[in-house]
Design an enzyme around this catalytic site. Structure first.
Site, mmCIF file in Angstrom:
data_model
loop_
_atom_site.group_PDB
_atom_site.id
_atom_site.type_symbol
_atom_site.label_atom_id
_atom_site.label_comp_id
_atom_site.label_asym_id
_atom_site.label_seq_id
_atom_site.Cartn_x
_atom_site.Cartn_y
_atom_site.Cartn_z
ATOM 1 C CD GLU A 94 -4.182 6.659 4.568
ATOM 2 O OE1 GLU A 94 -2.802 6.792 5.015
ATOM 3 O OE2 GLU A 94 -4.441 7.756 3.511
ATOM 4 C CB CYS A 107 -13.255 8.865 0.714
ATOM 5 S SG CYS A 107 -12.446 8.404 -0.893
ATOM 6 C CB CYS A 114 -4.670 0.670 -8.615
ATOM 7 S SG CYS A 114 -6.000 0.752 -10.003
ATOM 8 C CB CYS A 118 -4.060 6.792 -13.845
ATOM 9 S SG CYS A 118 -5.441 5.650 -14.222
ATOM 10 C CB CYS A 121 -3.218 7.849 -9.927
ATOM 11 S SG CYS A 121 -3.993 6.958 -8.436
ATOM 12 C CB CYS A 344 -10.106 10.675 -2.888
ATOM 13 S SG CYS A 344 -11.465 10.711 -1.650
#
Ligand code: SAH
Ligand code: SF4
Length: 368
Positions: A94, A107, A114, A118, A121, A344
């Site tokens: 996205e 953005c 990923c 974290c 997140c 974001c």
């Protein structure tokens, strides 16, 4: 569909020169093509009136000027726009456009998923699928320009899409080469022409690439700090075990151009009872003392199953006040596009969830 034809988007000027040489075309063709692709936004060789009909035909047989496919677009009541994009191999990412009064930032994502987990997140809960190519990264910006009708590249100062923030899915410094290539294309004055001062790269603190990014690209740097002590940072960001706070801060102090006019931004998600005490704020001020920087306090954006909650407004205000009193700017970021989950760092989560729901629903239906 590309049907085996090579995509020209994402090639560096040197690569495009080599590709043209392969078909016997001289380097000046690259200048012409670059203008059509990145200044005019053309996706069709037939529009390229500075090229002969014969060459237009040859190019269209061998190449495409690709775009990711927009599979969904959402528009927030505050004007924020979000695009779900399908890549050639079916993966999805996205990107988001966040308009402001006389400017606006797009953005961009750099990875599907990923590798860093974290804990706050949502992207971190998804495994890394793959790195995006330079073409897929710059393609996200080109989609935003298509959607806003901002071709040819307007004069700087009159653009809606004036800035780039690399703050979508993924860690840009774990895909440094392709991200850097995409940013070099974005900065090219004869094309998209976004100055390095209007590009901000966000990293979770991949120390070796911070210096390299400053030296090679010279863009603004944002660092996801989220804690003032190794103890807390270790618990919420596993990458801290590899590059602890002291090393991250040292790299920030050494960041080229990190003088007052171009301060480093420290992102700090406010997590209730985890990193939001007055003692944390004082420790933070001590940690970055003398460093030209500003803070971006991000109200934690909760997602289903998230192990944290957002700090209260009173706690966030107190935290900001302590940083302000120590001489640091520390606005509490207003969440944009909340109604479309456009924050974001949380990209694609909704689509993954809704697809999962759909799958579960159809499984349930099939079971009946
Ligand atoms: N991987 C890079 C860039 C993408 S994340 C990085 O970590 O810096 C963009 C920002 O959003 C980062 O500061 C990230 O830590 C933050 N973020 C991620 N999830 C969040 C959440 N649920 N609430 C608030 N901020 C979040
Ligand atoms: Fe990856 Fe950044 Fe999310 Fe951490 S905050 S998991 S580095 S996208």
């Amino acid at each position: 569909m590309s049907n085996g034809r090579r995509d020209l988007v994402g090639l560096s000027r040197a690569e495009m020169t080599a590709v043209m040489a392969e078909i016997g075309e001289k380097p000046f063709r690259v200048k012409q093509l670059w203008h059509w692709i990145y200044h005019r936004g053309s996706t069709d060789f037939a529009e390229m009136t500075s090229l002969s009909k014969g060459l237009q035909q040859t190019l269209s047989e061998l190449f495409v000027i690709g775009r990711p496919e927009v599979t969904q677009e959402q528009k927030s009541i505050d004007g924020t726009r979000k695009w779900l994009l399908r890549l050639e191999d079916g993966n999805e990412v996205e990107s988001v456009f966040i308009p402001e009064e006389d400017r606006g930032a797009v953005c961009l994502s750099t990875q599907v998923g990923c590798t860093l987990s974290c804990r706050f997140c949502h992207t971190g809960t998804q495994q890394l699928v793959r790195n995006l190519t330079a073409g897929e990264i710059i393609g996200q910006f080109m989609i935003a320009r298509d959607a806003c009708g901002e071709w040819p590249t307007p004069r700087d100062g009159t653009r809606q899409l004036s800035n780039i923030v690399v703050m979508g899915m993924g860690e840009p410094f774990y895909n440094y080469e392709e991200t850097a290539k995409a940013m070099t294309i974005a900065m090219d004055a004869e094309g998209i022409a976004i100055s390095r001062r209007r590009i901000t790269m966000s990293t979770s603190g991949v120390v070796p690439f911070m210096e390299r990014c400053g030296r090679e690209l010279g863009v603004n740097l944002a660092v996801s700090l989220h804690a003032a002590t190794d103890e807390v940072r270790d618990a919420i960001m596993p990458i801290n075990r590899k590059w602890p706070l002291a090393e991250v801060i040292r790299a920030c102090r050494a960041y080229p151009g990190a003088h007052n006019a171009r301060r480093i931004t420290f992102e700090y998600a406010m997590l209730k009872g985890i990193n939001d005490s007055p003692a944390d704020a004082h420790a933070l001020a001590r940690l970055v003392k003398g460093l030209p920087c500003k803070f971006n306090l991000i109200p934690f954006n909760a997602w289903p199953g998230a192990p944290y909650e957002c700090s209260s407004m009173a706690t966030m205000k107190k935290f900001a006040e302590i940083l302000n009193d120590s001489g640091f700017s520390a606005p509490i970021r207003v969440s944009r596009g909340r109604d479309i989950s456009a924050a974001c760092g949380q990209l694609k989560s909704e689509s993954v969830r809704s697809r999962k729901n759909r799958d579960e629903e159809s499984e349930a239906a099939a079971a009946v």
